[in-house]
Design an enzyme around this catalytic site. Structure first.
Site, PDB file in Angstrom:
ATOM      1  N   ARG A 187       0.873  -1.193   0.000  1.00 15.54           N
ATOM      2  CA  ARG A 187       0.000   0.000   0.000  1.00 15.54           C
ATOM      3  C   ARG A 187       0.907   1.239   0.000  1.00 15.54           C
ATOM      4  O   ARG A 187       1.916   1.249   0.700  1.00 15.54           O
ATOM      5  CB  ARG A 187      -0.943   0.035   1.224  1.00 15.54           C
ATOM      6  CG  ARG A 187      -2.102  -0.944   1.094  1.00 15.54           C
ATOM      7  CD  ARG A 187      -3.143  -0.746   2.184  1.00 15.54           C
ATOM      8  NE  ARG A 187      -4.063   0.349   1.889  1.00 15.54           N
ATOM      9  CZ  ARG A 187      -4.976   0.802   2.750  1.00 15.54           C
ATOM     10  NH1 ARG A 187      -5.058   0.276   3.962  1.00 15.54           N
ATOM     11  NH2 ARG A 187      -5.789   1.782   2.420  1.00 15.54           N
ATOM     12  N   ASP A 189      -2.290   9.002   7.869  1.00 16.28           N
ATOM     13  CA  ASP A 189      -1.436   7.976   7.266  1.00 16.28           C
ATOM     14  C   ASP A 189      -0.046   8.512   6.971  1.00 16.28           C
ATOM     15  O   ASP A 189       0.902   7.747   6.848  1.00 16.28           O
ATOM     16  CB  ASP A 189      -2.077   7.436   5.984  1.00 16.28           C
ATOM     17  CG  ASP A 189      -3.198   6.496   6.343  1.00 16.28           C
ATOM     18  OD1 ASP A 189      -4.288   6.990   6.695  1.00 16.28           O
ATOM     19  OD2 ASP A 189      -2.973   5.275   6.324  1.00 16.28           O
ATOM     20  N   ASN A 192      -5.057  11.706   5.174  1.00 12.28           N
ATOM     21  CA  ASN A 192      -5.914  10.763   5.918  1.00 12.28           C
ATOM     22  C   ASN A 192      -7.025  10.314   4.972  1.00 12.28           C
ATOM     23  O   ASN A 192      -7.113  10.772   3.823  1.00 12.28           O
ATOM     24  CB  ASN A 192      -6.466  11.415   7.192  1.00 12.28           C
ATOM     25  CG  ASN A 192      -7.109  10.398   8.120  1.00 12.28           C
ATOM     26  OD1 ASN A 192      -6.516   9.368   8.415  1.00 12.28           O
ATOM     27  ND2 ASN A 192      -8.330  10.663   8.557  1.00 12.28           N
TER      28      ASN A 192
HETATM   29  O1  MRU Z   1      -7.592   2.741   4.334  1.00 10.92           O
HETATM   30  P1  MRU Z   1      -7.373   2.624   5.812  1.00 10.92           P
HETATM   31  O2  MRU Z   1      -8.520   2.025   6.551  1.00 10.92           O
HETATM   32  O3  MRU Z   1      -6.064   1.938   6.126  1.00 10.92           O
HETATM   33  O4  MRU Z   1      -7.246   4.126   6.301  1.00 10.92           O
HETATM   34  C1  MRU Z   1      -7.004   4.377   7.664  1.00 10.92           C
HETATM   35  C2  MRU Z   1      -6.985   5.803   8.023  1.00 10.92           C
HETATM   36  O5  MRU Z   1      -7.181   6.685   7.209  1.00 10.92           O
HETATM   37  C3  MRU Z   1      -6.640   6.115   9.453  1.00 10.92           C
HETATM   38  O6  MRU Z   1      -7.243   7.307   9.853  1.00 10.92           O
HETATM   39  C4  MRU Z   1      -5.119   6.243   9.609  1.00 10.92           C
HETATM   40  O7  MRU Z   1      -4.453   5.164   9.045  1.00 10.92           O
HETATM   41  C5  MRU Z   1      -4.729   6.372  11.045  1.00 10.92           C
HETATM   42  S1  MRU Z   1      -4.937   4.847  11.971  1.00 10.92           S
HETATM   43  C6  MRU Z   1      -4.426   5.255  13.546  1.00 10.92           C
END
Ligand code: MRU
Length: 369
Positions: A93, A247, A257
Protein backbone atom coordinates in the site's frame (compact mmCIF):
# COMPACT_ATOMS: atom_id res chain seq x y z
CA UNK A 1 -18.36 -10.76 19.98
CA UNK A 2 -15.74 -9.33 22.32
CA UNK A 3 -12.12 -8.52 21.77
CA UNK A 4 -11.54 -6.25 24.72
CA UNK A 5 -8.59 -8.22 26.05
CA UNK A 6 -7.06 -8.84 22.64
CA UNK A 7 -4.71 -6.73 20.60
CA UNK A 8 -5.16 -6.41 16.85
CA UNK A 9 -2.05 -8.50 16.11
CA UNK A 10 -0.37 -11.15 18.24
CA UNK A 11 1.74 -14.28 18.05
CA UNK A 12 -0.11 -17.60 18.11
CA UNK A 13 0.24 -19.34 21.47
CA UNK A 14 3.25 -21.74 21.43
CA UNK A 15 3.98 -20.93 17.78
CA UNK A 16 6.18 -17.88 17.25
CA UNK A 17 6.24 -18.36 13.48
CA UNK A 18 2.49 -17.68 13.17
CA UNK A 19 1.13 -14.16 13.51
CA UNK A 20 -2.60 -13.76 14.09
CA UNK A 21 -4.75 -10.81 13.09
CA UNK A 22 -8.46 -10.00 13.12
CA UNK A 23 -10.00 -10.01 9.64
CA UNK A 24 -11.27 -6.42 9.73
CA UNK A 25 -13.19 -6.89 6.46
CA UNK A 26 -15.74 -8.94 8.35
CA UNK A 27 -16.28 -6.76 11.39
CA UNK A 28 -18.63 -5.96 13.04
CA UNK A 29 -20.62 -8.98 11.96
CA UNK A 30 -18.06 -11.77 12.23
CA UNK A 31 -14.95 -12.07 14.39
CA UNK A 32 -12.54 -14.12 12.34
CA UNK A 33 -8.86 -14.55 13.11
CA UNK A 34 -6.43 -15.06 10.22
CA UNK A 35 -3.06 -16.80 10.50
CA UNK A 36 -0.14 -15.13 8.71
CA UNK A 37 2.91 -17.33 8.14
CA UNK A 38 4.53 -16.07 4.94
CA UNK A 39 5.51 -12.86 3.18
CA UNK A 40 2.88 -13.58 0.54
CA UNK A 41 0.11 -13.85 3.14
CA UNK A 42 1.33 -10.66 4.81
CA UNK A 43 1.26 -8.73 1.53
CA UNK A 44 -2.22 -10.09 0.87
CA UNK A 45 -3.47 -9.06 4.32
CA UNK A 46 -2.24 -5.48 3.87
CA UNK A 47 -3.43 -5.11 0.25
CA UNK A 48 -6.87 -6.58 0.89
CA UNK A 49 -7.26 -4.56 4.12
CA UNK A 50 -7.62 -7.60 6.37
CA UNK A 51 -5.44 -5.29 8.45
CA UNK A 52 -5.52 -1.56 7.91
CA UNK A 53 -4.74 1.71 9.65
CA UNK A 54 -1.24 3.15 9.45
CA UNK A 55 0.29 1.79 12.70
CA UNK A 56 -1.18 -1.69 12.24
CA UNK A 57 0.00 -1.80 8.61
CA UNK A 58 3.51 -0.96 9.88
CA UNK A 59 3.40 -3.62 12.60
CA UNK A 60 2.15 -6.28 10.16
CA UNK A 61 4.88 -5.40 7.66
CA UNK A 62 7.44 -5.68 10.47
CA UNK A 63 6.40 -9.32 10.95
CA UNK A 64 6.45 -9.68 7.15
CA UNK A 65 10.15 -8.81 7.30
CA UNK A 66 10.64 -11.56 9.89
CA UNK A 67 8.98 -14.03 7.51
CA UNK A 68 11.22 -12.70 4.72
CA UNK A 69 14.30 -13.70 6.77
CA UNK A 70 12.89 -17.16 7.56
CA UNK A 71 12.09 -17.72 3.90
CA UNK A 72 15.40 -16.28 2.64
CA UNK A 73 17.28 -18.80 4.84
CA UNK A 74 15.74 -21.62 2.79
CA UNK A 75 16.08 -19.95 -0.65
CA UNK A 76 18.67 -20.81 -3.30
CA UNK A 77 19.75 -17.17 -3.39
CA UNK A 78 18.87 -15.69 0.03
CA UNK A 79 19.94 -12.10 -0.75
CA UNK A 80 17.90 -12.00 -3.93
CA UNK A 81 14.90 -13.57 -2.20
CA UNK A 82 15.08 -11.10 0.66
CA UNK A 83 15.32 -8.08 -1.67
CA UNK A 84 12.27 -9.22 -3.65
CA UNK A 85 10.25 -9.96 -0.49
CA UNK A 86 11.08 -6.52 0.90
CA UNK A 87 9.98 -4.91 -2.35
CA UNK A 88 6.71 -6.86 -2.35
CA UNK A 89 5.98 -5.58 1.14
CA UNK A 90 6.86 -2.00 0.13
CA UNK A 91 4.44 -2.27 -2.81
CA UNK A 92 1.51 -3.46 -0.71
CA UNK A 93 0.00 0.00 0.00
CA UNK A 94 1.47 3.39 -0.91
CA UNK A 95 0.16 6.09 1.44
CA UNK A 96 0.78 5.04 5.06
CA UNK A 97 4.38 5.98 5.83
CA UNK A 98 4.42 3.55 8.80
CA UNK A 99 4.75 0.73 6.27
CA UNK A 100 8.03 2.12 4.90
CA UNK A 101 9.17 3.26 8.35
CA UNK A 102 8.77 -0.27 9.76
CA UNK A 103 10.45 -1.90 6.74
CA UNK A 104 13.44 0.48 6.83
CA UNK A 105 13.83 -0.03 10.58
CA UNK A 106 13.83 -3.78 10.02
CA UNK A 107 16.36 -3.53 7.14
CA UNK A 108 18.76 -1.57 9.36
CA UNK A 109 18.36 -4.06 12.22
CA UNK A 110 18.58 -7.16 10.00
CA UNK A 111 21.83 -5.90 8.42
CA UNK A 112 23.48 -6.39 11.81
CA UNK A 113 22.90 -10.16 11.69
CA UNK A 114 25.64 -12.49 10.43
CA UNK A 115 23.53 -15.50 9.44
CA UNK A 116 19.95 -15.75 8.22
CA UNK A 117 19.02 -17.50 11.46
CA UNK A 118 20.43 -14.55 13.39
CA UNK A 119 18.76 -12.04 11.06
CA UNK A 120 15.41 -13.78 11.63
CA UNK A 121 15.90 -13.55 15.39
CA UNK A 122 16.69 -9.83 15.11
CA UNK A 123 13.66 -9.23 12.86
CA UNK A 124 11.42 -11.09 15.31
CA UNK A 125 12.58 -8.99 18.25
CA UNK A 126 12.35 -5.76 16.25
CA UNK A 127 8.75 -6.53 15.21
CA UNK A 128 7.85 -7.26 18.84
CA UNK A 129 9.52 -4.01 19.91
CA UNK A 130 7.61 -1.99 17.27
CA UNK A 131 4.39 -3.42 18.66
CA UNK A 132 5.18 -2.73 22.30
CA UNK A 133 6.31 0.81 21.44
CA UNK A 134 3.09 1.50 19.53
CA UNK A 135 1.02 0.51 22.56
CA UNK A 136 2.91 2.95 24.79
CA UNK A 137 2.92 5.70 22.13
CA UNK A 138 -0.85 5.48 21.73
CA UNK A 139 -1.31 5.51 25.49
CA UNK A 140 0.76 8.70 25.64
CA UNK A 141 -1.28 10.29 22.82
CA UNK A 142 -4.21 9.79 25.15
CA UNK A 143 -2.36 11.31 28.08
CA UNK A 144 -1.66 14.45 26.01
CA UNK A 145 -5.07 14.56 24.35
CA UNK A 146 -7.10 14.08 27.51
CA UNK A 147 -6.62 17.68 28.80
CA UNK A 148 -8.13 19.00 25.54
CA UNK A 149 -11.33 17.06 26.17
CA UNK A 150 -11.23 17.92 29.87
CA UNK A 151 -11.01 21.62 29.06
CA UNK A 152 -13.95 21.43 26.64
CA UNK A 153 -15.97 19.61 29.30
CA UNK A 154 -15.06 22.31 31.81
CA UNK A 155 -16.11 25.05 29.35
CA UNK A 156 -19.44 23.27 28.93
CA UNK A 157 -19.94 22.93 32.68
CA UNK A 158 -19.69 19.15 32.49
CA UNK A 159 -22.16 18.81 29.62
CA UNK A 160 -21.41 16.14 26.99
CA UNK A 161 -18.40 16.87 24.77
CA UNK A 162 -19.30 16.02 21.17
CA UNK A 163 -16.38 14.73 19.13
CA UNK A 164 -16.55 14.03 15.40
CA UNK A 165 -14.22 11.51 13.77
CA UNK A 166 -13.69 10.13 10.29
CA UNK A 167 -12.58 6.61 9.32
CA UNK A 168 -11.07 4.40 12.02
CA UNK A 169 -8.03 5.64 13.89
CA UNK A 170 -9.05 3.69 16.95
CA UNK A 171 -7.47 0.60 18.43
CA UNK A 172 -8.33 -1.44 15.34
CA UNK A 173 -6.00 0.77 13.28
CA UNK A 174 -3.24 0.36 15.87
CA UNK A 175 -2.35 -2.33 18.40
CA UNK A 176 -4.13 -1.08 21.52
CA UNK A 177 -5.65 2.25 22.60
CA UNK A 178 -5.68 3.74 19.06
CA UNK A 179 -4.65 7.29 18.28
CA UNK A 180 -7.89 9.31 18.23
CA UNK A 181 -9.57 6.90 20.60
CA UNK A 182 -6.89 7.01 23.28
CA UNK A 183 -7.87 10.49 24.57
CA UNK A 184 -11.53 9.52 24.17
CA UNK A 185 -11.15 6.27 26.14
CA UNK A 186 -9.11 8.00 28.82
CA UNK A 187 -11.72 10.77 29.14
CA UNK A 188 -14.52 8.19 29.29
CA UNK A 189 -12.66 6.19 31.96
CA UNK A 190 -12.27 9.40 33.95
CA UNK A 191 -16.00 9.96 33.94
CA UNK A 192 -15.99 12.88 31.51
CA UNK A 193 -19.15 12.82 29.41
CA UNK A 194 -18.22 12.26 25.76
CA UNK A 195 -20.21 11.39 22.67
CA UNK A 196 -18.66 10.55 19.31
CA UNK A 197 -20.16 11.35 15.92
CA UNK A 198 -18.87 8.53 13.70
CA UNK A 199 -18.62 9.28 9.97
CA UNK A 200 -19.57 6.10 8.11
CA UNK A 201 -16.56 6.63 5.78
CA UNK A 202 -17.49 5.37 2.38
CA UNK A 203 -16.47 3.42 0.46
CA UNK A 204 -15.07 0.86 2.93
CA UNK A 205 -17.14 2.07 5.89
CA UNK A 206 -14.35 1.95 8.45
CA UNK A 207 -16.43 4.33 10.58
CA UNK A 208 -19.74 2.50 10.64
CA UNK A 209 -18.12 -0.95 10.70
CA UNK A 210 -15.03 -0.51 12.84
CA UNK A 211 -15.13 2.71 14.87
CA UNK A 212 -18.75 2.17 15.87
CA UNK A 213 -17.96 -1.42 16.87
CA UNK A 214 -14.96 -0.61 18.98
CA UNK A 215 -16.73 2.30 20.69
CA UNK A 216 -19.65 -0.06 21.44
CA UNK A 217 -17.22 -2.56 22.93
CA UNK A 218 -15.77 0.16 25.15
CA UNK A 219 -19.20 1.49 26.13
CA UNK A 220 -18.52 4.96 24.71
CA UNK A 221 -21.72 6.79 23.58
CA UNK A 222 -21.65 7.37 19.84
CA UNK A 223 -23.86 7.93 16.80
CA UNK A 224 -23.11 6.86 13.23
CA UNK A 225 -23.72 9.54 10.59
CA UNK A 226 -23.44 9.53 6.83
CA UNK A 227 -20.34 11.29 5.60
CA UNK A 228 -22.19 14.42 4.54
CA UNK A 229 -23.74 15.15 7.92
CA UNK A 230 -20.76 16.69 9.70
CA UNK A 231 -21.10 20.17 8.20
CA UNK A 232 -24.73 20.42 9.25
CA UNK A 233 -23.91 19.31 12.80
CA UNK A 234 -21.12 21.87 13.03
CA UNK A 235 -23.38 24.68 11.80
CA UNK A 236 -25.77 23.84 14.63
CA UNK A 237 -23.18 23.78 17.40
CA UNK A 238 -23.36 20.02 17.81
CA UNK A 239 -19.64 19.34 17.41
CA UNK A 240 -17.09 20.57 19.98
CA UNK A 241 -14.01 19.15 18.31
CA UNK A 242 -12.96 17.06 15.33
CA UNK A 243 -10.20 14.51 15.76
CA UNK A 244 -8.83 12.29 13.01
CA UNK A 245 -5.85 10.05 12.42
CA UNK A 246 -3.30 10.25 9.64
CA UNK A 247 -1.44 7.98 7.27
CA UNK A 248 1.34 10.44 6.56
CA UNK A 249 2.12 13.87 7.96
CA UNK A 250 4.69 16.10 6.30
CA UNK A 251 7.47 18.00 8.05
CA UNK A 252 5.31 21.13 7.94
CA UNK A 253 2.16 19.45 9.27
CA UNK A 254 0.13 18.67 6.13
CA UNK A 255 -1.89 15.54 6.83
CA UNK A 256 -2.97 12.70 4.53
CA UNK A 257 -5.91 10.76 5.92
CA UNK A 258 -8.92 8.85 4.65
CA UNK A 259 -10.71 10.48 1.72
CA UNK A 260 -13.18 13.08 2.99
CA UNK A 261 -11.02 14.31 5.86
CA UNK A 262 -10.25 17.55 4.00
CA UNK A 263 -13.94 18.41 3.65
CA UNK A 264 -14.40 17.95 7.41
CA UNK A 265 -11.49 20.28 8.05
CA UNK A 266 -13.02 22.93 5.77
CA UNK A 267 -16.36 22.70 7.51
CA UNK A 268 -14.65 22.80 10.91
CA UNK A 269 -12.77 25.98 10.07
CA UNK A 270 -15.90 27.67 8.73
CA UNK A 271 -17.63 26.91 12.02
CA UNK A 272 -14.71 27.60 14.40
CA UNK A 273 -14.64 23.96 15.52
CA UNK A 274 -11.08 22.96 16.50
CA UNK A 275 -9.66 20.29 14.21
CA UNK A 276 -7.07 17.93 15.75
CA UNK A 277 -4.96 15.16 14.28
CA UNK A 278 -3.70 12.39 16.59
CA UNK A 279 -0.54 10.67 15.42
CA UNK A 280 2.40 8.58 16.48
CA UNK A 281 5.71 10.07 15.31
CA UNK A 282 6.18 7.02 13.05
CA UNK A 283 3.54 8.66 10.84
CA UNK A 284 5.63 11.76 10.19
CA UNK A 285 7.49 11.81 6.88
CA UNK A 286 10.37 14.14 7.75
CA UNK A 287 11.62 14.04 4.15
CA UNK A 288 8.71 15.89 2.58
CA UNK A 289 7.07 19.27 3.02
CA UNK A 290 4.28 19.66 0.48
CA UNK A 291 1.57 17.12 1.19
CA UNK A 292 -0.42 17.85 -1.96
CA UNK A 293 2.51 17.33 -4.28
CA UNK A 294 4.55 14.75 -2.42
CA UNK A 295 2.24 12.29 -0.67
CA UNK A 296 1.32 9.35 -2.94
CA UNK A 297 -2.45 8.87 -2.83
CA UNK A 298 -3.65 5.30 -3.14
CA UNK A 299 -6.24 4.58 -5.83
CA UNK A 300 -8.19 1.42 -5.18
CA UNK A 301 -10.60 -0.71 -7.18
CA UNK A 302 -13.75 0.98 -8.45
CA UNK A 303 -15.66 -2.05 -7.15
CA UNK A 304 -15.26 -0.67 -3.62
CA UNK A 305 -17.48 2.26 -4.68
CA UNK A 306 -19.89 0.30 -6.85
CA UNK A 307 -20.56 -2.52 -4.40
CA UNK A 308 -21.16 -2.64 -0.67
CA UNK A 309 -20.92 -5.42 1.88
CA UNK A 310 -23.61 -5.84 4.52
CA UNK A 311 -25.10 -8.43 6.83
CA UNK A 312 -28.15 -10.24 5.56
CA UNK A 313 -30.13 -10.78 8.75
CA UNK A 314 -32.32 -13.42 7.08
CA UNK A 315 -29.62 -15.89 6.15
CA UNK A 316 -26.99 -14.59 8.61
CA UNK A 317 -24.42 -14.08 5.84
CA UNK A 318 -22.16 -11.23 4.84
CA UNK A 319 -23.29 -10.26 1.34
CA UNK A 320 -22.04 -8.04 -1.45
CA UNK A 321 -24.58 -5.98 -3.41
CA UNK A 322 -24.31 -3.66 -6.40
CA UNK A 323 -25.21 -0.01 -5.74
CA UNK A 324 -24.71 1.64 -9.12
CA UNK A 325 -25.66 0.91 -12.72
CA UNK A 326 -23.32 -1.96 -13.60
CA UNK A 327 -21.89 -0.02 -16.52
CA UNK A 328 -21.16 3.24 -14.63
CA UNK A 329 -17.49 3.77 -13.95
CA UNK A 330 -16.40 4.84 -10.47
CA UNK A 331 -13.27 6.42 -9.10
CA UNK A 332 -11.78 5.55 -5.75
CA UNK A 333 -9.06 7.71 -4.20
CA UNK A 334 -8.26 6.30 -0.78
CA UNK A 335 -6.93 9.46 0.89
CA UNK A 336 -6.85 13.23 0.66
CA UNK A 337 -4.53 15.85 2.08
CA UNK A 338 -5.58 18.41 4.67
CA UNK A 339 -3.17 21.36 4.60
CA UNK A 340 -1.56 22.26 7.93
CA UNK A 341 -3.42 25.60 8.04
CA UNK A 342 -6.71 23.70 8.48
CA UNK A 343 -5.43 21.65 11.42
CA UNK A 344 -6.61 24.44 13.67
CA UNK A 345 -6.53 22.56 17.01
CA UNK A 346 -3.11 21.00 16.56
CA UNK A 347 -1.22 17.74 16.29
CA UNK A 348 -1.47 15.37 19.26
CA UNK A 349 1.64 13.19 19.45
CA UNK A 350 3.22 10.93 22.04
CA UNK A 351 5.43 13.83 23.11
CA UNK A 352 2.71 16.45 23.44
CA UNK A 353 0.43 18.70 21.42
CA UNK A 354 1.85 21.19 18.91
CA UNK A 355 0.81 23.63 16.22
CA UNK A 356 0.65 21.93 12.80
CA UNK A 357 3.80 23.52 11.44
CA UNK A 358 7.47 22.73 11.01
CA UNK A 359 8.33 24.82 14.08
CA UNK A 360 5.63 23.07 16.08
CA UNK A 361 6.82 19.58 15.15
CA UNK A 362 10.50 20.43 15.62
CA UNK A 363 9.68 21.81 19.06
CA UNK A 364 8.56 18.30 20.05
CA UNK A 365 11.13 16.41 17.96
CA UNK A 366 14.27 18.59 18.10
CA UNK A 367 16.42 15.67 16.90
CA UNK A 368 14.83 16.14 13.44
CA UNK A 369 16.19 19.69 13.03
O1 MRU B 1 -7.59 2.74 4.33
P1 MRU B 1 -7.37 2.62 5.81
O2 MRU B 1 -8.52 2.02 6.55
O3 MRU B 1 -6.06 1.94 6.13
O4 MRU B 1 -7.25 4.13 6.30
C1 MRU B 1 -7.00 4.38 7.66
C2 MRU B 1 -6.99 5.80 8.02
O5 MRU B 1 -7.18 6.69 7.21
C3 MRU B 1 -6.64 6.11 9.45
O6 MRU B 1 -7.24 7.31 9.85
C4 MRU B 1 -5.12 6.24 9.61
O7 MRU B 1 -4.45 5.16 9.04
C5 MRU B 1 -4.73 6.37 11.05
S1 MRU B 1 -4.94 4.85 11.97
C6 MRU B 1 -4.43 5.26 13.55
Amino acid sequence: MQYSDKRTIWLKANDPSTVQVIDQRRLPHEFIVEDLQTVEQTVWAIKEMVVRGAPLIGATAAYGMYFACLEAAKAANPEQYFTKATQDLRNSRPTAINLFWAIERQVRAINEGNSWAQKAQIAFHTANAIIEEDVEICRMIGVHGLPIIEQLSHQKNGEVVNILTHCNAGRLGCIEWGTISSPIYQAHQKGIKVHVWVDETRPRNQGSNLTAWELSQAGVPHTVIVDNTGGHLMQHGLVDMVIVGTDRTTRVGDVANKIGTYLKALAARDNQVPFYVALPSSTIDWEIRDGLKEIPIEERSQDEVKYIYGWNENNQQLEKVLLTPKESPACNYGFDVTPARLVTGGLITERGVCVASEAGLLGLFPEKR
